[in-house]
Design a protein around this motif. Sequence first.
Motif, PDB file in Angstrom:
ATOM      1  N   ARG A 153       0.806  -1.217   0.000  1.00  0.00           N
ATOM      2  CA  ARG A 153       0.000   0.000   0.000  1.00  0.00           C
ATOM      3  C   ARG A 153       0.840   1.269   0.000  1.00  0.00           C
ATOM      4  O   ARG A 153       0.342   2.345  -0.300  1.00  0.00           O
ATOM      5  N   TYR A 154       2.136   1.136   0.302  1.00  0.00           N
ATOM      6  CA  TYR A 154       3.015   2.309   0.295  1.00  0.00           C
ATOM      7  C   TYR A 154       3.887   2.377  -0.955  1.00  0.00           C
ATOM      8  O   TYR A 154       4.812   3.181  -1.019  1.00  0.00           O
ATOM      9  N   ILE A 155       3.618   1.531  -1.937  1.00  0.00           N
ATOM     10  CA  ILE A 155       4.367   1.547  -3.198  1.00  0.00           C
ATOM     11  C   ILE A 155       3.467   2.079  -4.309  1.00  0.00           C
ATOM     12  O   ILE A 155       2.369   1.553  -4.529  1.00  0.00           O
ATOM     13  N   TYR A 156       3.948   3.088  -5.023  1.00  0.00           N
ATOM     14  CA  TYR A 156       3.218   3.608  -6.182  1.00  0.00           C
ATOM     15  C   TYR A 156       3.688   2.797  -7.390  1.00  0.00           C
ATOM     16  O   TYR A 156       4.777   3.000  -7.907  1.00  0.00           O
ATOM     17  N   TYR A 157       2.841   1.869  -7.830  1.00  0.00           N
ATOM     18  CA  TYR A 157       3.208   0.882  -8.857  1.00  0.00           C
ATOM     19  C   TYR A 157       2.751   1.372 -10.229  1.00  0.00           C
ATOM     20  O   TYR A 157       1.555   1.582 -10.462  1.00  0.00           O
ATOM     21  N   ILE A 158       3.714   1.528 -11.147  1.00  0.00           N
ATOM     22  CA  ILE A 158       3.446   2.057 -12.483  1.00  0.00           C
ATOM     23  C   ILE A 158       3.755   1.001 -13.539  1.00  0.00           C
ATOM     24  O   ILE A 158       4.851   0.434 -13.553  1.00  0.00           O
ATOM     25  N   ASN A 171      -7.448   4.990 -15.119  1.00  0.00           N
ATOM     26  CA  ASN A 171      -7.503   4.456 -13.762  1.00  0.00           C
ATOM     27  C   ASN A 171      -8.182   3.092 -13.688  1.00  0.00           C
ATOM     28  O   ASN A 171      -7.803   2.248 -12.871  1.00  0.00           O
ATOM     29  N   LEU A 172      -9.185   2.877 -14.540  1.00  0.00           N
ATOM     30  CA  LEU A 172      -9.886   1.598 -14.518  1.00  0.00           C
ATOM     31  C   LEU A 172      -8.952   0.460 -14.934  1.00  0.00           C
ATOM     32  O   LEU A 172      -8.987  -0.632 -14.362  1.00  0.00           O
ATOM     33  N   GLN A 173      -8.096   0.718 -15.929  1.00  0.00           N
ATOM     34  CA  GLN A 173      -7.136  -0.301 -16.362  1.00  0.00           C
ATOM     35  C   GLN A 173      -6.094  -0.553 -15.270  1.00  0.00           C
ATOM     36  O   GLN A 173      -5.725  -1.697 -15.004  1.00  0.00           O
ATOM     37  N   ALA A 174      -5.626   0.521 -14.637  1.00  0.00           N
ATOM     38  CA  ALA A 174      -4.668   0.364 -13.542  1.00  0.00           C
ATOM     39  C   ALA A 174      -5.265  -0.465 -12.416  1.00  0.00           C
ATOM     40  O   ALA A 174      -4.610  -1.365 -11.866  1.00  0.00           O
ATOM     41  N   LEU A 175      -6.513  -0.199 -12.077  1.00  0.00           N
ATOM     42  CA  LEU A 175      -7.179  -0.953 -11.022  1.00  0.00           C
ATOM     43  C   LEU A 175      -7.303  -2.431 -11.394  1.00  0.00           C
ATOM     44  O   LEU A 175      -7.071  -3.319 -10.567  1.00  0.00           O
ATOM     45  N   ALA A 194      -2.468  -2.051 -10.213  1.00  0.00           N
ATOM     46  CA  ALA A 194      -1.421  -1.037 -10.268  1.00  0.00           C
ATOM     47  C   ALA A 194      -2.023   0.310  -9.860  1.00  0.00           C
ATOM     48  O   ALA A 194      -3.228   0.431  -9.617  1.00  0.00           O
ATOM     49  N   ASN A 195      -1.161   1.328  -9.787  1.00  0.00           N
ATOM     50  CA  ASN A 195      -1.631   2.666  -9.455  1.00  0.00           C
ATOM     51  C   ASN A 195      -1.680   3.592 -10.656  1.00  0.00           C
ATOM     52  O   ASN A 195      -2.386   4.599 -10.635  1.00  0.00           O
TER      53      ASN A 195
END
Length: 236
Positions: free
Chosen positions: A172-177, A188-192, A196-197
Amino acid sequence: MLTHCPNCRQALSFTSEQVARLEQALAQLTPGKQLALKCPHCRGTINLDAAGTVPSAAGAAPSPPSAVGRVQPPPPPNLDWLAAGLFDTEEKVEDIPMALVLHQHDGQRQQIGEALEAVGYQVFMVETVADAIERMRFVNFACVVFDIELEGPLEQSVFHRHMCRLSMDRRRYIYYILIGKTLHTLYNLQALAYSANLTVNTADLRHFDVILRKAIPMYEELFGPVLEELSVYGKQ
């Protein structure tokens, strides 16, 4: 300027903005005081005097005769910064967040690194999944960037599976790209759907710094209060 940690001897790198903030904090030191930083590698304390150098251990008590030939432990940490409350002031030098980039060595990787440094990350580049996973064992990265083209279909990716299986107190503390030719930028929907973030299409990497400046504040605004509440209730 400090180039290596005096504790673990690993190289340190700073952005121009971080250098400016560091110089400002050093200029505000009163005589006899020191500035305390944390090494991003070993998390040890680095004390700097007003000149930006690590003070020598001059004046330290000599070892007793019975200790000659023995390995001496390091001295206890300097706690001058604690009494001064340095880390409670606006002039403090923040810990530098670290970003891991898993991408093949090419021009795009350079674009990614420059964009991450522009928004304040210290960047570590790797080219293999094994190296990336090994580094994550010992370092808490604030951001991880993964080129999905490295391992074929994402659902078969070893590294993506590793990210999805991380315990939530780390994930939860990693911004995953995720970066790839089939992805849609800022979708955002694809990331979810991919756990990923942020997703970024390879064609948009020339604007990666602008994308980060837009996406990261949105993420912090949405999830910042949630993470704070989890921290208060001991659910980190």
